[in-house]
Design a protein around this motif. Structure first.
Motif, PDB file in Angstrom:
ATOM      1  N   LEU A 212       0.832  -1.197   0.000  1.00 55.56           N
ATOM      2  CA  LEU A 212       0.000   0.000   0.000  1.00 55.56           C
ATOM      3  C   LEU A 212       0.872   1.255   0.000  1.00 55.56           C
ATOM      4  CD1 LEU A 212      -2.789  -1.073   2.527  1.00 55.56           C
ATOM      5  CD2 LEU A 212      -2.737  -1.344   0.032  1.00 55.56           C
ATOM      6  N   PHE A 213       0.227   2.405  -0.147  1.00 51.00           N
ATOM      7  CA  PHE A 213       0.945   3.655  -0.341  1.00 51.00           C
ATOM      8  C   PHE A 213       0.539   4.692   0.694  1.00 51.00           C
ATOM      9  CE2 PHE A 213       0.939   1.435  -4.297  1.00 51.00           C
ATOM     10  CZ  PHE A 213       2.153   1.716  -4.891  1.00 51.00           C
ATOM     11  N   TYR A 214       1.538   5.377   1.233  1.00 43.66           N
ATOM     12  CA  TYR A 214       1.258   6.535   2.065  1.00 43.66           C
ATOM     13  C   TYR A 214       0.681   7.651   1.188  1.00 43.66           C
ATOM     14  CZ  TYR A 214       3.990   4.667   6.019  1.00 43.66           C
ATOM     15  OH  TYR A 214       4.467   3.928   7.063  1.00 43.66           O
ATOM     16  N   HIS A 215      -0.103   8.517   1.808  1.00 49.19           N
ATOM     17  CA  HIS A 215      -0.661   9.656   1.077  1.00 49.19           C
ATOM     18  C   HIS A 215       0.474  10.543   0.540  1.00 49.19           C
ATOM     19  CE1 HIS A 215      -4.132  12.848   1.028  1.00 49.19           C
ATOM     20  NE2 HIS A 215      -3.422  12.886  -0.065  1.00 49.19           N
ATOM     21  N   ALA A 216       1.507  10.712   1.326  1.00 53.06           N
ATOM     22  CA  ALA A 216       2.697  11.472   0.949  1.00 53.06           C
ATOM     23  C   ALA A 216       3.824  10.989   1.856  1.00 53.06           C
ATOM     24  CB  ALA A 216       2.453  12.969   1.106  1.00 53.06           C
TER      25      ALA A 216
END
Length: 371
Positions: A212-216
């Motif tokens: 998954l990915f962090y928002h920023a």
């Protein structure tokens, strides 16, 4: 004027609509077929004026995303009349209303170029090619000019990236979609190479070991729609990325790692949550639509195992259909959301009905299922 290419694509759409009747992607309950739902949501979209935003009051990126999905759906459903109406929606922008076309100031503005490029590919009308390619080229006018990069993007930025690079998770769709469309329209390798390079830079910066990915980089939350933009962006990119591209294997593995975690995080209802890893957060429709689109696309292209991901995609689609009202509006859509290093920020986001952030992925899914 409708091109011969369009007529050929219509025939392909009719054929695909007929053969997608087995397994997870067929035998739909009444009112839940991609054809029925797609037509209902497309009509809802066409009844609206252009959605505008920003201080310049130009066309919003969610208009872009819904428009492309609707065009593709009409083409693949073989509905020539609907397709013509969607093409004609651009007519004012060829005249005085051209002031509504966004300038190439940032990712949210520039992605609009994907619409005229889609229109060019489907009609071969040269009037659409220049506006799309102009925005695609302006996005790389001064690659990795540090004076134009956001502070968090400057650290470790690779050479040759777009000057729009800021390392927010939603950029992965906004930047790569435009460049991928430019490649599809022209066949020029530079566009798909740009998209692939940008994708890998964002993978290096934002993807976590769970896929998954962090928002920023400075916002360590797995926001649903932010991850949805990445899932959809990788799906679009992989659909066009040549086998010989040196970055393809890396992007495909990263996509599959993300899909595996999303499979585990899907709620029994078929939905995904506003914060993917937090079941206490509310079930959110735009993220669910984007993840469902990524699953459908992966299964149909052989990137994902059909027996595993096909049923999950079906659950996602049916959960979304249950959230669409008689007017073709989807509910439980997160409002536009800036980054914030605050978990409550994501819980407190406004839940909208009929917002195009939620309408667009419905159209993507309907089209993907029709192919």
């Amino acid at each position: 004027m409708i091109s011969l290419r369009y007529l050929g694509l219509v025939l392909l759409g009719v054929v695909s609509a007929g053969v997608c009747s087995a397994g997870s992607f067929g035998d739909w309950p009444k009112g839940a077929s991609p054809d029925e739902v797609g037509h209902r949501v497309a009509e809802n979209y066409l009844a609206r004026p252009y959605q505008l935003f920003g201080p310049q009051r130009v066309i919003h990126y969610v208009e872009t995303c819904t428009w492309i999905g609707s065009l593709r759906f009409a083409r693949d459903a073989g509905d020539r009349a609907l397709h013509e109406r969607l093409v004609r929606r651009f007519d004012p922008l060829l005249g005085p209303a051209r002031i509504l076309i966004p300038p190439a100031l940032n990712v949210d503005y520039t992605v609009f170029g994907a619409v005229p490029l889609e229109l060019y590919m489907e009609t071969r009308d040269q009037r659409y090619l220049a506006p799309g390619l102009t925005l695609a080229d302006q996005q790389w006018a001064t690659p990795t000019d540090e004076s134009k990069l956001s502070p968090e993007a400057k650290e470790g930025v690779a050479a040759g990236l777009s000057w729009h690079t800021r390392f927010w998770v939603d950029d992965m769709y906004m930047i790569t979609m435009l460049q991928t469309q430019a490649y599809r329209a022209t066949g020029e390798k530079k566009y798909i190479d740009r998209a692939a390079a940008e994708a890998v830079a964002y993978l290096d910066k934002l993807q976590q070991p769970n896929g998954l990915f962090y928002h920023a980089p400075d916002v360590p939350f797995f926001w649903g729609r932010g991850n949805g933009w990445f899932a959809a962006g990788m799906s679009e990119l992989l659909s066009a990325l040549p086998a010989e591209n040196s970055q393809r294997a890396r992007i495909l593995v990263s996509y599959q790692r993300m899909m595996a975690t999303l499979l585990k995080r899907q709620d029994q209802s078929g939905m995904w949550h506003q914060l993917i890893d937090d079941p206490a957060s509310w079930e959110e429709s735009s993220a669910t639509g984007m993840f469902t689109f990524a699953f459908i696309t992966g299964v149909k292209n052989g990137w994902l195992d059909e027996a595993t991901y096909g049923p999950a995609a079906r659950r996602g689609w049916l959960a979304l259909v249950a959230r669409i009202d008689e007017q073709g509006r989807v509910r439980d859509v997160c409002s536009g959301l800036n980054k914030a290093n605050d978990r409550q920020h994501y819980f407190n986001a406004v839940r909208l009905v009929g917002d195009l952030h939620g309408q667009a992925p419905i159209m993507w899914c309907a089209d993907a299922l029709m192919r």
